[in-house]
Design a protein around this motif. Structure first.
Motif, PDB file in Angstrom:
ATOM      1  N   UNK A 128      30.537  45.491  35.341  1.00 54.59           N
ATOM      2  CA  UNK A 128      30.914  45.503  36.746  1.00 54.59           C
ATOM      3  C   UNK A 128      30.562  44.131  37.317  1.00 54.59           C
ATOM      4  N   UNK A 129      31.560  43.437  37.829  1.00 56.42           N
ATOM      5  CA  UNK A 129      31.347  42.102  38.398  1.00 56.42           C
ATOM      6  C   UNK A 129      31.648  42.064  39.889  1.00 56.42           C
ATOM      7  N   UNK A 130      31.977  43.218  40.454  1.00 59.99           N
ATOM      8  CA  UNK A 130      32.321  43.312  41.867  1.00 59.99           C
ATOM      9  C   UNK A 130      32.094  44.761  42.291  1.00 59.99           C
ATOM     10  N   UNK A 131      31.136  44.988  43.194  1.00 62.49           N
ATOM     11  CA  UNK A 131      30.864  46.390  43.560  1.00 62.49           C
ATOM     12  C   UNK A 131      31.997  47.015  44.374  1.00 62.49           C
ATOM     13  N   UNK A 163      31.587  40.794  51.432  1.00 57.23           N
ATOM     14  CA  UNK A 163      30.389  40.251  50.782  1.00 57.23           C
ATOM     15  C   UNK A 163      30.798  39.175  49.788  1.00 57.23           C
ATOM     16  N   UNK A 164      30.178  38.021  49.857  1.00 55.57           N
ATOM     17  CA  UNK A 164      30.654  36.854  49.098  1.00 55.57           C
ATOM     18  C   UNK A 164      29.688  36.382  48.022  1.00 55.57           C
ATOM     19  N   UNK A 165      28.843  37.291  47.534  1.00 53.19           N
ATOM     20  CA  UNK A 165      27.942  36.899  46.451  1.00 53.19           C
ATOM     21  C   UNK A 165      27.957  37.954  45.353  1.00 53.19           C
ATOM     22  N   UNK A 192      36.274  50.295  35.026  1.00 50.10           N
ATOM     23  CA  UNK A 192      35.899  48.931  35.409  1.00 50.10           C
ATOM     24  C   UNK A 192      37.009  48.010  34.881  1.00 50.10           C
ATOM     25  N   UNK A 193      38.144  47.967  35.552  1.00 43.22           N
ATOM     26  CA  UNK A 193      39.290  47.219  35.023  1.00 43.22           C
ATOM     27  C   UNK A 193      38.981  45.740  34.829  1.00 43.22           C
ATOM     28  N   UNK A 194      39.446  45.198  33.728  1.00 42.69           N
ATOM     29  CA  UNK A 194      39.221  43.787  33.451  1.00 42.69           C
ATOM     30  C   UNK A 194      39.797  42.901  34.548  1.00 42.69           C
ATOM     31  N   UNK A 195      40.951  43.272  35.081  1.00 41.80           N
ATOM     32  CA  UNK A 195      41.617  42.440  36.083  1.00 41.80           C
ATOM     33  C   UNK A 195      40.791  42.312  37.362  1.00 41.80           C
ATOM     34  N   UNK A 196      39.920  43.301  37.636  1.00 43.27           N
ATOM     35  CA  UNK A 196      39.094  43.266  38.848  1.00 43.27           C
ATOM     36  C   UNK A 196      37.691  42.729  38.577  1.00 43.27           C
ATOM     37  N   UNK A 197      37.346  42.554  37.318  1.00 44.10           N
ATOM     38  CA  UNK A 197      35.971  42.211  36.972  1.00 44.10           C
ATOM     39  C   UNK A 197      35.898  41.041  35.995  1.00 44.10           C
ATOM     40  N   UNK A 198      36.001  41.337  34.701  1.00 47.81           N
ATOM     41  CA  UNK A 198      35.815  40.300  33.682  1.00 47.81           C
ATOM     42  C   UNK A 198      36.789  39.142  33.832  1.00 47.81           C
TER      43      UNK A 198
END
Length: 242
Positions: A128-131, A163-165, A192-198
């Motif tokens: 997860x790279x974006x909550x 949120x920008x961090x 946790x789609x790759x397009x939205x995270x990784x």
């Protein structure tokens, strides 16, 4: 504080509380002289093949609970204290490798951004790279986790939307240190789609000159994590830490 000992795939496991927080250390049968260690975030014991492989090569395996904090500043602060304990008291290497599966990606990336000189390498598995992708995405049907995430960050839903961090933001310090990152993901992951995270993490990190590699598992969903043969992951972590 009391320490409970048990077996972890043939290695000695020690469970204890540090500052009241559940913690685990698993020791190798023979330590490597460099005192390397892998810091596991969340889901301890799940798909353990990388951990076991590194234990066999003299790594120490470490876990310090940050459940329910979703990589928020309070989780980073908790890890900072435990890191100091491990390096100063147990004389572990000052630069561990980090391992985070799914929501574990939030804490490993956020901690690494704050401590770029204390990270040898990062293994992020369907991170997860974006909550906003998870758990705040209303389509994921995780209202309990979403509310807990907002509470951990002290944000309203409106504040969280801008949120920008996020973990894939503000990677300059990490990229400047050339900390290598390996992502292992399911190409068909809908949780946790790759397009939205990784994919965004890769785009941002590469633009800054950071080294990052992705292994996308064809037709694979969110589970299973890791790889059946962990040698690619283990070799990457060893090559960058010992």
């Amino acid at each position: 504080q009391p320490v409970a000992t048990s077996d972890f795939y043939g290695f000695k496991r020690f469970d204890f509380k540090y500052n009241g927080i559940s913690s685990i250390i698993v020791t190798p049968k023979k330590s490597h002289p460099a005192r390397p260690w892998i810091w596991r975030a969340r889901f301890f014991g799940h798909e353990p093949q990388t951990d076991v492989s590194l234990l066999n090569d003299g790594f120490v395996l470490v876990y310090h609970d940050v459940a329910g904090l979703f990589g928020a500043p309070s989780a980073v602060a908790r890890w900072n204290l435990f890191y100091d304990f491990l390096v100063k008291n147990l004389k572990l290497s000052p630069r561990p490798v980090l391992e985070g599966m799914s929501r574990g990606g939030l804490i490993i990336l956020n901690w690494a951004k704050q401590n770029p000189d204390k990270v040898a390498a990062i293994y992020a598995d369907a991170p997860v790279c974006d909550f906003k992708s998870w758990p705040l995405n209303p389509n994921k049907n995780t209202p309990g986790d979403a509310a807990q995430c907002l509470k951990a960050y002290g944000l309203t839903a409106e504040q969280a939307a801008v949120y920008a961090d996020q973990p894939f933001d503000n990677l300059e310090a990490l990229a400047n240190k050339k900390v290598p990152v390996l992502c292992v993901c399911g190409a068909a992951d809908s949780v946790v789609p790759m397009v939205e995270n990784t994919n965004i993490l890769v785009e941002h990190y590469r633009k800054l000159g950071g080294p990052i590699r992705v292994i996308a598992k064809h037709d694979c969903e969110h589970h299973p994590h890791s790889l059946k043969d962990p040698s690619i992951i283990a070799n990457f972590l060893k090559a960058n830490s010992i």
